[in-house]
Each structure stands twice: as C-alpha cells, then as structure tokens.
Design a protein around this motif. Sequence first.
Motif, PDB file in Angstrom:
ATOM      1  N   UNK A  35      33.479  11.585  75.756  1.00  0.00           N
ATOM      2  CA  UNK A  35      33.739  13.064  75.817  1.00  0.00           C
ATOM      3  C   UNK A  35      33.957  13.606  74.424  1.00  0.00           C
ATOM      4  N   UNK A  36      35.004  13.032  73.777  1.00  0.00           N
ATOM      5  CA  UNK A  36      35.343  13.540  72.449  1.00  0.00           C
ATOM      6  C   UNK A  36      34.063  13.316  71.419  1.00  0.00           C
ATOM      7  N   UNK A  37      33.609  12.038  71.589  1.00  0.00           N
ATOM      8  CA  UNK A  37      32.454  11.943  70.412  1.00  0.00           C
ATOM      9  C   UNK A  37      31.176  12.684  70.963  1.00  0.00           C
ATOM     10  N   UNK A  38      30.932  12.793  72.074  1.00  0.00           N
ATOM     11  CA  UNK A  38      29.542  13.720  72.455  1.00  0.00           C
ATOM     12  C   UNK A  38      29.879  15.515  72.103  1.00  0.00           C
ATOM     13  N   UNK A  39      31.079  15.631  72.406  1.00  0.00           N
ATOM     14  CA  UNK A  39      31.501  17.181  72.140  1.00  0.00           C
ATOM     15  C   UNK A  39      31.533  17.310  70.770  1.00  0.00           C
ATOM     16  N   UNK A  40      32.202  16.223  70.036  1.00  0.00           N
ATOM     17  CA  UNK A  40      32.423  16.147  68.607  1.00  0.00           C
ATOM     18  C   UNK A  40      30.940  16.460  67.888  1.00  0.00           C
ATOM     19  N   UNK A  41      30.050  15.432  68.229  1.00  0.00           N
ATOM     20  CA  UNK A  41      28.820  15.315  67.485  1.00  0.00           C
ATOM     21  C   UNK A  41      27.976  16.766  67.629  1.00  0.00           C
ATOM     22  N   UNK A  44      29.643  19.389  65.783  1.00  0.00           N
ATOM     23  CA  UNK A  44      29.301  19.209  64.131  1.00  0.00           C
ATOM     24  C   UNK A  44      28.003  19.667  63.868  1.00  0.00           C
ATOM     25  N   UNK A  45      27.069  19.134  64.787  1.00  0.00           N
ATOM     26  CA  UNK A  45      25.640  19.122  64.493  1.00  0.00           C
ATOM     27  C   UNK A  45      25.033  20.617  64.450  1.00  0.00           C
ATOM     28  N   UNK A  46      25.639  21.293  65.732  1.00  0.00           N
ATOM     29  CA  UNK A  46      24.877  22.483  65.909  1.00  0.00           C
ATOM     30  C   UNK A  46      25.630  23.827  65.757  1.00  0.00           C
ATOM     31  N   UNK A  47      26.952  23.498  65.853  1.00  0.00           N
ATOM     32  CA  UNK A  47      27.591  24.842  65.769  1.00  0.00           C
ATOM     33  C   UNK A  47      28.561  24.983  64.650  1.00  0.00           C
ATOM     34  N   UNK A 209      36.101  18.248  63.063  1.00  0.00           N
ATOM     35  CA  UNK A 209      36.374  16.893  62.218  1.00  0.00           C
ATOM     36  C   UNK A 209      37.468  16.243  62.987  1.00  0.00           C
ATOM     37  N   UNK A 210      38.247  17.190  63.238  1.00  0.00           N
ATOM     38  CA  UNK A 210      39.707  16.461  64.151  1.00  0.00           C
ATOM     39  C   UNK A 210      39.154  15.953  65.509  1.00  0.00           C
ATOM     40  N   UNK A 211      38.595  16.554  66.062  1.00  0.00           N
ATOM     41  CA  UNK A 211      37.881  16.213  67.466  1.00  0.00           C
ATOM     42  C   UNK A 211      37.267  14.718  67.333  1.00  0.00           C
ATOM     43  N   UNK A 212      36.269  14.649  66.156  1.00  0.00           N
ATOM     44  CA  UNK A 212      35.631  13.387  65.727  1.00  0.00           C
ATOM     45  C   UNK A 212      36.582  12.217  65.578  1.00  0.00           C
TER      46      UNK A 212
END
Lengths: 249, 59, 245
Positions: A35-41, A44-47, A209-212
């Motif tokens: 969850x964290x990696x998908x949400x973080x990515x 990071x990429x889109x928002x 960044x923290x999420x990632x």
Amino acid sequence: MWKTFVAWFHRMGSPKWFYDITGRWIPWFAVASALLLIAGTVWALAFAPEDYQQGNSFRIIYIHVPAAILAQSIFFLMAMAGAVGLIWKMKVADMVAKSCAPIGASMTFIALFTGAVWGKPTWGAWWVWDARLTAMLILLFLYFGVIALQSAFDSKQSGARASAILSLVGVVNIPIIKYSVEWWNTLHQPATFTLTEKPAMPAEMWVPLLVMVIGFYCFFGTILMMRTRNEILEREKRTHWVQGLLSKK
Amino acid sequence: MYFDSFSEFLNMGGHGLYVWLAYGLSAVLIVINVVLPVMHKRQLIKEQARKQRREQQSS
Amino acid sequence: MANDKHSLRVTDKYSPQVISVSSWRAFTGTLKRDLLLVFRRRSDVVNPLLFFTIVVTLFPLGISPESEFLAQIAAGVLWVAALLATLLSLDSLFQQDMADGSLEQLVISPHPLAVMVLSKVLVHWLVTGLPLTLLAPLLAVMMFLPDEGYSTLFLTLLMGTPTLSLVGAIGAALTVGLRRTGVLMTLLILPLYIPVLIFGTGAVISAVNGMAVAGHLAIMGAMLMVALVMAPLAAGAALRISLNG
C-alpha cells in the motif's frame, strides 16, 4: 520492561518461535509495504510538484533517498545481527545477518543507479564522482565482500561468523569512508550543486518522500522475514518440526 | 493531479526517459527481491517432497 | 572477547604483572621467530618491492612520459602501487603458518592471540611496508614528483603502510582457511583501504601545492591508532573462526 525484553530476546533465538511469529507478521508487513509503495509512487509521480530548478527529474528523489537510507541501515542491522550471533551464538541472528546482505546490495544498487540516472539531466553526465554516489559505490563493494565471504566457506556457521566480523569491521569503516570521500570531493571539485541537499522542502514534497521511506522499510522487513524463514527451513531441515511443516504442504 | 494530460505525464517535461528509467529499474529490482525468496521456498518444499517419496519407496 | 577464557585461567595463577610480562614474551618470541623465517625466505621481501617498481613503471608507458603530466599523477600512482604491493604480500602473513600447523599452536596457546597477531603484523610491515616507504622516494624521482612532495610522501607512507598491514591482517585472517584466497581477499580489503589512499595522496598533493599537511598527517595518525587497537582483536577473532571451519 527489561525482563520482558530479555524474555522476548531469548525466545527470538529459537528458530521455531521465530518462524511461527514471522509467519503471522509477514502478511501485515506485505500489505503495508504494498500500500505504502503504491500510494507513495503514485503521489511522487503524479501529484507532487516539480522542483523549480531540476524540473520533473526531481521525482527520482522518491526512490533514490529511501533506497540510500535503507542501504545504510541494512548494513548496520547486518553488523548488529552478526555481533549478536558472535557473542550469544544465536543461530537466528546469523541467519538474519545472512539474509540482510543481498537485500542491502540490491538497495545500494538501486540508489546508485537512480543517482546516476538523475545525474544525467542535472549534471549532464551519467556518472559524476559526487561524494554521496562514490560512498554508495564503496558500500556496494563492502556488500559484495560480505556476500562473497559468506559463500566461500564450506560450513555455514563459519561463513556466518566470518562475515559477521567483516561486517563489523565495515560498520566501523563506513563513517571513516564517508568522511574521507566527502573531504576528497571538496578537494577535487568544489561542491557546486548536490542532488538532495535542499534547505527547506515544502510539505507536498517531503510527505510523499516520508511515505516512500516507510514503505521501503516495511518492504525490507517483509523480504528479510521471508529470506530468514527460508534460511531456517534449510538449516533446520533435519529437525522434526521442519519436516512436519514441509510435508504438510 | 499535477499534469494536465497523460502524454504530459509520460513526457515529464522532457525528463521522461530519466524518470521512467529510474522507476522502471527499481520496480524490476523490487519484484526480483520478492520473487527470489518465494521461488527458494517452493524449491525447498519440492526437495523435501522428493526426499520423502524416496524414503517411502525404499522402505 | 574471545580471549577471556585464557586470560581468566592465567589470572587465577599469576599476578597481573606476571601476565603482562608473559604477554610481552609471547610478543617478542613470535617476533624473533617470524623475523628468522623471513630472513631464510628472502624472496618474500624482494617480490613486493619488484611488484611495486613494475607497477609504477607501467604508468608512464601506458599513459604518457611527459614530466608535467607524470608530476600530477605521481602521488596517486605511488600510493596505489604501494597499496597493491601490500595487498599481494598479505598472503604470506598467515598462510605459511597455517600450512605447517604453527598457527594452531598460536591459537591454542594461553597468551592473548591479539598480541601475537600484532607481532606478526609488525614483522609483515618491517619486510614490506618499511622497504616500500624507503623505495618510494626513488620511484618518485622517476615520476617527476615536485621537490616539495618528497618528505610528505615519505611520512604518509611511513604512517599509512602500517595501517594497511593491520587492516589487511583482518582479511588475511578471514581467508586463511580457504583454498583460493587472492581475489576474495582483494574484494574484502580494498574498500577498507580507500580512506588511507585518499588522505595519503591528499597530503602529498597539498604539500606540492604549498599547503599545510599537519591536518592530513594527524588524521592518518588517528587511523593508524584505531587500526592498531582494533585490527589485532578482529584478526584474532577471525583466525579462531578460520581454524574451526
């Protein structure tokens, strides 16, 4: 408090107990890290906003920094687990240390590769002898040394102990290497522009960044437990409980 | 959403190659990290099953 | 850590003073024996020096013989060559003793293993590091090192090569029980040599540019002290593991 910790520590030393408890933990860790990696990515990429200087290539920071942090903490954890294995002769600690090495090496490689790719639009070259990148490269060599030493011994126990000593020596050396590489870097090329040192990052940049970072740590935890469990199955395969466990499936 | 269109998202303001290269390789390495222990465990279980079959045949 | 068992047994019988005397005897005894062995196998001393000279010769041939260019890379080339020569000579540190069984005698003897490792490392430095340091100024002439650099080159090598021997002893001890050690030991040890290389060449370059070198020398001294305290312990522990496995 201390007593419960000691009791927990001792139970941790039993491969069977470790196998059972991590079997219950792994699903939670796996779901959390996914969850964290998908949400973080996606974040990071889109928002996340682009950097005013570096533009969109700045988005690489969301992998580069977590991987770099993780690579260093994995080496530290590996050395600590190795020390526990050396001092208290705890088998599980040896196995944890052994499982750390390949994950740490791959994280170091990710940090190096993303750093190099990031360097191309920023510095105009795929590789720059930047202090952080050079220190990461040396860390990768240290990981390779530990992995090579583990596999060089016929006896798994001796391999684990020898690589524990090497990783302890490495941990003492990492700050010295980092310091000397930074000093060397300022000597040869005055630091004009470093990738990640920003005085103040706005919240919409550092929150993803923290999420990632947390996601990477959870991911590491998951893989570490999976690898250690395999190691337990392999080394304890003559015991009754492992044979029962394996034949059930 | 920071970008206006999907093609802009892919282009990343001209830095698309770098961003997607970095994210792509990292994703590949992360998947490899997951797959390796899973395959190792399967192999261990298979070996154990083979060993048990051999023991049953011999007995 | 690993020596506790033995030192405890000794403290039961002797006073602390006697222990330090017996440790000193173990140190000098190992020293004398190893020096005698080296004296009988003189090629161990000559080969690293030849290697050092040949590697340095390769650089003008491989890159350029121009004096201005060579002067720039002189410090780095000499240091890298000295580092490699030390690395290749590390095989002789424990290998011979392992083959004839005397290493096991050292490990099971009641004296602290670290003391005897230290004495072995001292011998190793006396036969490789010290001659390299003495030879380096001569080769520096061939590399057109500017005059200001000589004393610093000598001093940094004098302080750096013992550090290399000490850190290298850990790698040699870890790999002594294995069959093919050469490449593996390089992989283990070279990353740990990087700080010494950086400050060694950095000091010579600063001296050539007319800047102060006291800071560099102080850091190299500090690294030597840290290695002096920790490396014999780590190498001793590594030897025990290598002999068990």
